[in-house]
Design a protein around this motif. Sequence first.
Motif, PDB file in Angstrom:
ATOM      1  N   GLU A 201      -2.816   3.880  -5.152  1.00 36.36           N
ATOM      2  CA  GLU A 201      -3.183   3.244  -3.892  1.00 36.36           C
ATOM      3  C   GLU A 201      -2.199   2.164  -3.470  1.00 36.36           C
ATOM      4  O   GLU A 201      -1.952   1.981  -2.275  1.00 36.36           O
ATOM      5  CB  GLU A 201      -4.585   2.633  -3.992  1.00 36.36           C
ATOM      6  CG  GLU A 201      -5.697   3.654  -4.169  1.00 36.36           C
ATOM      7  CD  GLU A 201      -5.929   4.491  -2.923  1.00 36.36           C
ATOM      8  OE1 GLU A 201      -5.480   4.078  -1.828  1.00 36.36           O
ATOM      9  OE2 GLU A 201      -6.565   5.561  -3.040  1.00 36.36           O
ATOM     10  N   GLU A 202      -1.666   1.426  -4.426  1.00 37.61           N
ATOM     11  CA  GLU A 202      -0.715   0.374  -4.083  1.00 37.61           C
ATOM     12  C   GLU A 202       0.135   0.023  -5.285  1.00 37.61           C
ATOM     13  O   GLU A 202      -0.192   0.364  -6.426  1.00 37.61           O
ATOM     14  CB  GLU A 202      -1.421  -0.868  -3.545  1.00 37.61           C
ATOM     15  CG  GLU A 202      -2.336  -1.568  -4.527  1.00 37.61           C
ATOM     16  CD  GLU A 202      -3.076  -2.747  -3.901  1.00 37.61           C
ATOM     17  OE1 GLU A 202      -3.122  -3.801  -4.558  1.00 37.61           O
ATOM     18  OE2 GLU A 202      -3.598  -2.620  -2.789  1.00 37.61           O
ATOM     19  N   ILE A 203       1.236  -0.662  -5.013  1.00 40.06           N
ATOM     20  CA  ILE A 203       2.100  -1.197  -6.057  1.00 40.06           C
ATOM     21  C   ILE A 203       2.189  -2.700  -5.854  1.00 40.06           C
ATOM     22  O   ILE A 203       2.455  -3.174  -4.740  1.00 40.06           O
ATOM     23  CB  ILE A 203       3.499  -0.555  -6.019  1.00 40.06           C
ATOM     24  CG1 ILE A 203       3.415   0.927  -6.420  1.00 40.06           C
ATOM     25  CG2 ILE A 203       4.467  -1.295  -6.944  1.00 40.06           C
ATOM     26  CD1 ILE A 203       4.739   1.668  -6.372  1.00 40.06           C
ATOM     27  N   ASN A 204       1.911  -3.445  -6.920  1.00 41.47           N
ATOM     28  CA  ASN A 204       1.992  -4.896  -6.893  1.00 41.47           C
ATOM     29  C   ASN A 204       3.249  -5.353  -7.615  1.00 41.47           C
ATOM     30  O   ASN A 204       3.527  -4.896  -8.726  1.00 41.47           O
ATOM     31  CB  ASN A 204       0.769  -5.523  -7.566  1.00 41.47           C
ATOM     32  CG  ASN A 204      -0.502  -5.257  -6.786  1.00 41.47           C
ATOM     33  OD1 ASN A 204      -0.462  -4.841  -5.634  1.00 41.47           O
ATOM     34  ND2 ASN A 204      -1.644  -5.492  -7.408  1.00 41.47           N
ATOM     35  N   VAL A 205       3.980  -6.254  -6.983  1.00 38.14           N
ATOM     36  CA  VAL A 205       5.200  -6.790  -7.604  1.00 38.14           C
ATOM     37  C   VAL A 205       5.141  -8.309  -7.624  1.00 38.14           C
ATOM     38  O   VAL A 205       4.590  -8.945  -6.727  1.00 38.14           O
ATOM     39  CB  VAL A 205       6.473  -6.312  -6.870  1.00 38.14           C
ATOM     40  CG1 VAL A 205       6.642  -4.810  -7.000  1.00 38.14           C
ATOM     41  CG2 VAL A 205       6.464  -6.714  -5.402  1.00 38.14           C
TER      42      VAL A 205
ATOM     43  N   PRO B  67       0.819  -1.215   0.000  1.00 38.31           N
ATOM     44  CA  PRO B  67       0.000   0.000   0.000  1.00 38.31           C
ATOM     45  C   PRO B  67       0.853   1.266   0.000  1.00 38.31           C
ATOM     46  O   PRO B  67       1.979   1.273   0.501  1.00 38.31           O
ATOM     47  CB  PRO B  67      -0.801  -0.121   1.300  1.00 38.31           C
ATOM     48  CG  PRO B  67       0.031  -0.993   2.179  1.00 38.31           C
ATOM     49  CD  PRO B  67       0.752  -1.950   1.268  1.00 38.31           C
ATOM     50  N   ILE B  68       0.285   2.343  -0.565  1.00 40.74           N
ATOM     51  CA  ILE B  68       0.986   3.621  -0.704  1.00 40.74           C
ATOM     52  C   ILE B  68       0.165   4.718  -0.024  1.00 40.74           C
ATOM     53  O   ILE B  68      -0.496   5.524  -0.685  1.00 40.74           O
ATOM     54  CB  ILE B  68       1.193   3.992  -2.187  1.00 40.74           C
ATOM     55  CG1 ILE B  68       1.703   2.810  -2.994  1.00 40.74           C
ATOM     56  CG2 ILE B  68       2.141   5.188  -2.302  1.00 40.74           C
ATOM     57  CD1 ILE B  68       3.132   2.430  -2.712  1.00 40.74           C
ATOM     58  N   PRO B  69       0.173   4.795   1.305  1.00 40.48           N
ATOM     59  CA  PRO B  69      -0.599   5.854   1.957  1.00 40.48           C
ATOM     60  C   PRO B  69       0.122   7.192   2.045  1.00 40.48           C
ATOM     61  O   PRO B  69      -0.494   8.205   2.380  1.00 40.48           O
ATOM     62  CB  PRO B  69      -0.841   5.277   3.359  1.00 40.48           C
ATOM     63  CG  PRO B  69       0.336   4.396   3.603  1.00 40.48           C
ATOM     64  CD  PRO B  69       0.722   3.830   2.259  1.00 40.48           C
ATOM     65  N   ASN B  70       1.426   7.202   1.763  1.00 41.01           N
ATOM     66  CA  ASN B  70       2.198   8.435   1.903  1.00 41.01           C
ATOM     67  C   ASN B  70       3.474   8.379   1.067  1.00 41.01           C
ATOM     68  O   ASN B  70       3.818   7.329   0.507  1.00 41.01           O
ATOM     69  CB  ASN B  70       2.538   8.692   3.385  1.00 41.01           C
ATOM     70  CG  ASN B  70       3.200   7.479   4.027  1.00 41.01           C
ATOM     71  OD1 ASN B  70       4.255   7.028   3.584  1.00 41.01           O
ATOM     72  ND2 ASN B  70       2.568   6.938   5.058  1.00 41.01           N
ATOM     73  N   GLU B  71       4.167   9.505   0.984  1.00 40.65           N
ATOM     74  CA  GLU B  71       5.375   9.609   0.167  1.00 40.65           C
ATOM     75  C   GLU B  71       6.517   8.758   0.717  1.00 40.65           C
ATOM     76  O   GLU B  71       7.345   8.264  -0.048  1.00 40.65           O
ATOM     77  CB  GLU B  71       5.820  11.069   0.063  1.00 40.65           C
ATOM     78  CG  GLU B  71       4.929  11.926  -0.823  1.00 40.65           C
ATOM     79  CD  GLU B  71       4.944  11.475  -2.271  1.00 40.65           C
ATOM     80  OE1 GLU B  71       6.014  11.044  -2.751  1.00 40.65           O
ATOM     81  OE2 GLU B  71       3.878  11.534  -2.914  1.00 40.65           O
ATOM     82  N   ASN B  72       6.581   8.589   2.026  1.00 39.04           N
ATOM     83  CA  ASN B  72       7.653   7.767   2.597  1.00 39.04           C
ATOM     84  C   ASN B  72       7.555   6.319   2.130  1.00 39.04           C
ATOM     85  O   ASN B  72       8.562   5.699   1.768  1.00 39.04           O
ATOM     86  CB  ASN B  72       7.592   7.816   4.138  1.00 39.04           C
ATOM     87  CG  ASN B  72       8.039   9.141   4.698  1.00 39.04           C
ATOM     88  OD1 ASN B  72       8.854   9.833   4.085  1.00 39.04           O
ATOM     89  ND2 ASN B  72       7.521   9.518   5.856  1.00 39.04           N
TER      90      ASN B  72
END
Length: 218
Positions: A90-94, A59-64
Amino acid sequence: MSNWITEIDEPPFGLNNENGEFSIKRIESTVELEEMSIVCQFFASFDVILDNDSLTSLPIPNENALETIMNEVVPHYLDIKQIFIDRKLEEINVRGLKKESKRIIQDLLSNGIYPVIPDLYRTEFINLANGSRKLKYYSVNQKMIDSLHIEETEKIQGFFMNSFIAERGSMMLQPRGWKLDNNLKESVTIRAFSTFAKQIVLVVDDRDMSVVGLGIYG
């Protein structure tokens, strides 16, 4: 069972249930890293130990969180997708570790990787449910745990807090080879994560007392 755990009702496990316009953007990483951060090791080891090719959703809730994932995780994978809802990332899937990245993990496993990793994944066997499971939930009494301070845990903690816990309130892990008995009190994973988790929850298959989930709450 000892007083180091208490049976509880099923706790909330945060999931991304946002509705909106959904879109996917595939990206490629041409960067080749010769080293792997502890954050990436933590997720990539699952595939190498279990000889699997699983999807990891971050998940990507913030820049950090975004900076850590893009700089430390994405360069090690072949299949990378950005997930947008209403044009917001919202998220990155790998999925699919690069060959060199697999070699890095294999070398670390032979030469002393972060000790939580081999403790968390004690077997190569993937315990898939045959039919419905009867699950029970146990909260760990962390006052009864001999906490273990490991330098790398601070970096794992920072990432959990900035990503999964910031977005969902918890991080759900999938232990392998764990059985709910009193020996589990000495688990390196439980001892290490008890240094920062507000609550640790064991998800147990009541048929054979295997631990199929480990919830870390911030």
